[in-house]
Design a protein around this motif. Structure first.
Motif, PDB file in Angstrom:
ATOM      1  N   VAL A 155       0.857  -1.184   0.000  1.00  0.00           N
ATOM      2  CA  VAL A 155       0.000   0.000   0.000  1.00  0.00           C
ATOM      3  C   VAL A 155       0.894   1.235   0.000  1.00  0.00           C
ATOM      4  O   VAL A 155       1.933   1.263   0.665  1.00  0.00           O
ATOM      5  CB  VAL A 155      -0.930   0.025   1.235  1.00  0.00           C
ATOM      6  N   SER A 156       0.500   2.260  -0.721  1.00  0.00           N
ATOM      7  CA  SER A 156       1.229   3.521  -0.673  1.00  0.00           C
ATOM      8  C   SER A 156       0.249   4.677  -0.684  1.00  0.00           C
ATOM      9  O   SER A 156      -0.889   4.551  -1.147  1.00  0.00           O
ATOM     10  CB  SER A 156       2.200   3.645  -1.859  1.00  0.00           C
ATOM     11  N   GLY A 157       0.687   5.796  -0.142  1.00  0.00           N
ATOM     12  CA  GLY A 157      -0.164   6.979  -0.088  1.00  0.00           C
ATOM     13  C   GLY A 157       0.224   7.852   1.083  1.00  0.00           C
ATOM     14  O   GLY A 157       1.350   7.788   1.580  1.00  0.00           O
ATOM     15  N   ALA A 158      -0.708   8.661   1.545  1.00  0.00           N
ATOM     16  CA  ALA A 158      -0.460   9.589   2.647  1.00  0.00           C
ATOM     17  C   ALA A 158      -1.579   9.476   3.668  1.00  0.00           C
ATOM     18  O   ALA A 158      -2.753   9.546   3.315  1.00  0.00           O
ATOM     19  CB  ALA A 158      -0.359  11.016   2.124  1.00  0.00           C
ATOM     20  N   VAL A 159      -1.197   9.294   4.931  1.00  0.00           N
ATOM     21  CA  VAL A 159      -2.169   9.154   6.012  1.00  0.00           C
ATOM     22  C   VAL A 159      -1.845  10.201   7.071  1.00  0.00           C
ATOM     23  O   VAL A 159      -0.789  10.151   7.694  1.00  0.00           O
ATOM     24  CB  VAL A 159      -2.128   7.743   6.637  1.00  0.00           C
ATOM     25  N   TYR A 160      -2.754  11.161   7.260  1.00  0.00           N
ATOM     26  CA  TYR A 160      -2.598  12.191   8.278  1.00  0.00           C
ATOM     27  C   TYR A 160      -3.775  12.102   9.243  1.00  0.00           C
ATOM     28  O   TYR A 160      -4.928  12.068   8.822  1.00  0.00           O
ATOM     29  CB  TYR A 160      -2.579  13.587   7.651  1.00  0.00           C
ATOM     30  N   SER A 161      -3.480  12.049  10.532  1.00  0.00           N
ATOM     31  CA  SER A 161      -4.564  11.965  11.506  1.00  0.00           C
ATOM     32  C   SER A 161      -4.168  12.623  12.810  1.00  0.00           C
ATOM     33  O   SER A 161      -3.018  12.537  13.240  1.00  0.00           O
ATOM     34  CB  SER A 161      -4.950  10.511  11.769  1.00  0.00           C
ATOM     35  N   ASN A 162      -5.145  13.240  13.443  1.00  0.00           N
ATOM     36  CA  ASN A 162      -4.954  13.828  14.758  1.00  0.00           C
ATOM     37  C   ASN A 162      -5.450  12.882  15.853  1.00  0.00           C
ATOM     38  O   ASN A 162      -5.474  13.226  17.012  1.00  0.00           O
ATOM     39  CB  ASN A 162      -5.703  15.160  14.854  1.00  0.00           C
ATOM     40  N   GLY A 163      -5.872  11.683  15.459  1.00  0.00           N
ATOM     41  CA  GLY A 163      -6.386  10.714  16.410  1.00  0.00           C
ATOM     42  C   GLY A 163      -5.355   9.667  16.775  1.00  0.00           C
ATOM     43  O   GLY A 163      -4.201   9.701  16.335  1.00  0.00           O
ATOM     44  N   LYS A 164      -5.763   8.691  17.577  1.00  0.00           N
ATOM     45  CA  LYS A 164      -4.889   7.601  17.989  1.00  0.00           C
ATOM     46  C   LYS A 164      -4.956   6.468  16.970  1.00  0.00           C
ATOM     47  O   LYS A 164      -5.925   6.326  16.256  1.00  0.00           O
ATOM     48  CB  LYS A 164      -5.314   7.084  19.369  1.00  0.00           C
ATOM     49  N   ASN A 165      -3.902   5.647  16.958  1.00  0.00           N
ATOM     50  CA  ASN A 165      -3.860   4.439  16.139  1.00  0.00           C
ATOM     51  C   ASN A 165      -3.987   4.750  14.643  1.00  0.00           C
ATOM     52  O   ASN A 165      -5.000   4.501  14.016  1.00  0.00           O
ATOM     53  CB  ASN A 165      -4.959   3.451  16.558  1.00  0.00           C
ATOM     54  N   PHE A 169       4.300  -0.794   3.305  1.00  0.00           N
ATOM     55  CA  PHE A 169       3.714   0.527   3.072  1.00  0.00           C
ATOM     56  C   PHE A 169       4.848   1.447   2.680  1.00  0.00           C
ATOM     57  O   PHE A 169       5.813   1.615   3.436  1.00  0.00           O
ATOM     58  CB  PHE A 169       3.020   1.059   4.329  1.00  0.00           C
ATOM     59  N   GLY A 170       4.767   2.022   1.491  1.00  0.00           N
ATOM     60  CA  GLY A 170       5.854   2.860   1.032  1.00  0.00           C
ATOM     61  C   GLY A 170       5.389   3.893   0.037  1.00  0.00           C
ATOM     62  O   GLY A 170       4.219   3.958  -0.326  1.00  0.00           O
ATOM     63  N   SER A 171       6.334   4.706  -0.416  1.00  0.00           N
ATOM     64  CA  SER A 171       6.066   5.782  -1.384  1.00  0.00           C
ATOM     65  C   SER A 171       4.964   6.705  -0.887  1.00  0.00           C
ATOM     66  O   SER A 171       4.076   7.112  -1.614  1.00  0.00           O
ATOM     67  CB  SER A 171       5.678   5.190  -2.751  1.00  0.00           C
ATOM     68  N   GLY A 172       5.027   7.024   0.388  1.00  0.00           N
ATOM     69  CA  GLY A 172       4.044   7.910   0.992  1.00  0.00           C
ATOM     70  C   GLY A 172       4.502   8.266   2.381  1.00  0.00           C
ATOM     71  O   GLY A 172       5.657   8.051   2.738  1.00  0.00           O
ATOM     72  N   ASP A 173       3.640   8.836   3.171  1.00  0.00           N
ATOM     73  CA  ASP A 173       4.045   9.142   4.530  1.00  0.00           C
ATOM     74  C   ASP A 173       2.857   9.095   5.476  1.00  0.00           C
ATOM     75  O   ASP A 173       1.700   9.057   5.063  1.00  0.00           O
ATOM     76  CB  ASP A 173       4.742  10.507   4.621  1.00  0.00           C
ATOM     77  N   ILE A 174       3.181   9.055   6.757  1.00  0.00           N
ATOM     78  CA  ILE A 174       2.180   9.058   7.811  1.00  0.00           C
ATOM     79  C   ILE A 174       2.559  10.161   8.777  1.00  0.00           C
ATOM     80  O   ILE A 174       3.715  10.294   9.174  1.00  0.00           O
ATOM     81  CB  ILE A 174       2.149   7.705   8.558  1.00  0.00           C
ATOM     82  N   LYS A 175       1.593  10.972   9.143  1.00  0.00           N
ATOM     83  CA  LYS A 175       1.859  12.042  10.087  1.00  0.00           C
ATOM     84  C   LYS A 175       0.938  11.898  11.280  1.00  0.00           C
ATOM     85  O   LYS A 175      -0.277  11.814  11.134  1.00  0.00           O
ATOM     86  CB  LYS A 175       1.668  13.421   9.439  1.00  0.00           C
ATOM     87  N   LEU A 176       1.522  11.857  12.462  1.00  0.00           N
ATOM     88  CA  LEU A 176       0.794  11.725  13.705  1.00  0.00           C
ATOM     89  C   LEU A 176       0.744  13.079  14.409  1.00  0.00           C
ATOM     90  O   LEU A 176       1.459  14.009  14.031  1.00  0.00           O
ATOM     91  CB  LEU A 176       1.474  10.684  14.593  1.00  0.00           C
TER      92      LEU A 176
END
Length: 208
Positions: A151-161, A180-187
């Motif tokens: 899976v690839s893409g961008a996941v941004y969340s202000n929540g938990k988990n 999971f690659g070619s994207g990012d996750i921001k917590l």
């Protein structure tokens, strides 16, 4: 925006930054779920994947009838093709709703409990911008297996988990050959990471 077909609708999404964005709503296609007694199903399009989410989350409507949430326990969901998501803000498959009443707080769960086999295919273009808990391609799974999938893409969340593939896993879950690659996750409170972070596949977990 890629879609110009008049069958596609648009929604306005609020996100963790307080900004609003326009996104495509891809309508669900339930045609793959024509035999509820079947043990295996194959998803080949984004609309099929959207339909899986609505069936699991209890928001599906087929022939003007609301369908109770389905967990797909004992069932196998196979991915038949690579899928490039165009949904403006992906709604995670499986969720936990916290319902506050006058004197109590109740939790309503609709987890995915089946086997999801990507068959070495990929899902690209995952886009989540949320203020809610349990975000990922799958938001909440229980006693499930997720395997052979990238899976690839961008996941941004202000929540938990918040994870790329799974937000929260409960019970005895199995994960095989995932990336999971070619994207990012921001917590919350984090800058966009330069390298993949530990939550890129699965975030929260609870063993039972």
């Amino acid at each position: 925006l890629k879609k110009t077909d008049t069958n596609y609708a648009f929604e306005v999404n609020g996100n963790y930054t307080g900004q609003y964005t326009f996104g495509i709503i891809v309508p669900p296609d339930y045609s793959w779920y024509n035999d509820p007694e079947a043990k295996e199903f194959t998803l080949s399009t984004e609309a099929h994947l959207v339909a899986l989410g609505e069936l699991v989350n209890g928001t599906a409507v087929i022939d003007d009838k609301s369908i109770q949430a389905l967990d797909f326990a004992g069932k196998v969901i196979n991915l038949g093709n690579n899928i490039d998501l165009e949904t403006g803000n992906w709604k995670a498959i499986g969720k936990i709703d916290i319902i506050e009443k006058e004197d109590t707080v109740e939790k309503e769960d609709t987890p995915f409990k089946g086997i999801f086999d990507g068959k070495t295919h990929s899902i690209t273009g995952l886009n989540i911008n949320s203020v809610s808990d349990n975000q990922g391609l799958f938001g909440y799974i229980e006693n499930a297996t997720i395997k052979n999938l990238s899976v690839s893409g961008a996941v941004y969340s202000n929540g938990k988990n918040t994870g790329g593939i799974v937000g929260f896993a409960s019970g005895s879950c199995h994960f095989e050959e995932l990336s999971f690659g070619s994207g990012d996750i921001k917590l919350p409170g984090e800058e966009t990471p330069e390298e993949p972070i530990k939550t890129s596949i699965v975030s929260g977990a609870e063993a039972t």
